[in-house]
Design an enzyme around this catalytic site. Structure first.
Site, PDB file in Angstrom:
ATOM      1  N   ARG A  20       0.835  -1.322  -0.028  1.00  0.00           N
ATOM      2  CA  ARG A  20       0.130  -0.052   0.118  1.00  0.00           C
ATOM      3  C   ARG A  20       0.753   1.193  -0.058  1.00  0.00           C
ATOM      4  O   ARG A  20       0.679   2.180  -0.766  1.00  0.00           O
ATOM      5  CB  ARG A  20      -0.999  -0.016   1.189  1.00  0.00           C
ATOM      6  CG  ARG A  20      -2.071  -0.972   1.027  1.00  0.00           C
ATOM      7  CD  ARG A  20      -2.785  -0.775   2.341  1.00  0.00           C
ATOM      8  NE  ARG A  20      -1.928  -1.219   3.538  1.00  0.00           N
ATOM      9  CZ  ARG A  20      -2.208  -0.975   4.846  1.00  0.00           C
ATOM     10  NH1 ARG A  20      -3.235  -0.452   5.141  1.00  0.00           N
ATOM     11  NH2 ARG A  20      -1.354  -1.288   5.554  1.00  0.00           N
ATOM     12  N   ASN A  38      -6.056  -2.549   1.931  1.00  0.00           N
ATOM     13  CA  ASN A  38      -5.851  -4.079   2.186  1.00  0.00           C
ATOM     14  C   ASN A  38      -7.725  -4.667   2.305  1.00  0.00           C
ATOM     15  O   ASN A  38      -8.139  -4.033   2.831  1.00  0.00           O
ATOM     16  CB  ASN A  38      -5.235  -4.415   3.523  1.00  0.00           C
ATOM     17  CG  ASN A  38      -3.921  -4.428   3.537  1.00  0.00           C
ATOM     18  OD1 ASN A  38      -3.268  -4.279   2.300  1.00  0.00           O
ATOM     19  ND2 ASN A  38      -3.062  -4.152   4.592  1.00  0.00           N
TER      20      ASN A  38
END
Length: 91
Positions: A20, A38
Site C-alpha cells: 500500500r 487491504n
C-alpha cells in the site's frame, strides 16, 4: 488529456510487504489520484485515476509491486472517473 479510472484487485503476497505504501508513493510520483486498501481476504484493492499514460505506468508497477511482494494476479476494470484528488491509503 483524457482522464481514465481503473479499479480492481491485486493478489499474492501483497500484505505486510509495504504494498500500500509503495503504491501510494508511486501514484503520487506519477501525479495520480485514488486510493489503495487491504482486504480481509489477503488481497489489495486499488482505484486509480489520471491520464492514461501515467495510469499505465502504475499498472506496470502493480504487476510486480515492491521488492518483498509477489504478485500472482492483477484484475482491473475501467470505471467512470469521479474527479478524485490526491492518493491515499484507505482503512
Amino acid at each position: 488529456m483524457t482522464r481514465i479510472c481503473l479499479q480492481g484487485f491485486v493478489s499474492g503476497k501483497v500484505q505486510g510487504v509495504g504494498f500500500r505504501q509503495g503504491t501510494q508513493v508511486e501514484a503520487e510520483r506519477l501525479g495520480l489520484d485514488g486510493w489503495v486498501r487491504n482486504l480481509d481476504d489477503g488481497r489489495v484493492e486499488v482505484r486509480v485515476e489520471g491520464d492514461q499514460s501515467s495510469v499505465k505506468r502504475l499498472v506496470a508497477w502493480l504487476e510486480r509491486g515492491p521488492p518483498h511482494a509477489r504478485v500472482d494476479d492483477l484484475q482491473l476494470v475501467e470505471r467512470t472517473p469521479d474527479g478524485a484528488r490526491g492518493f491515499f491509503i484507505a482503512y
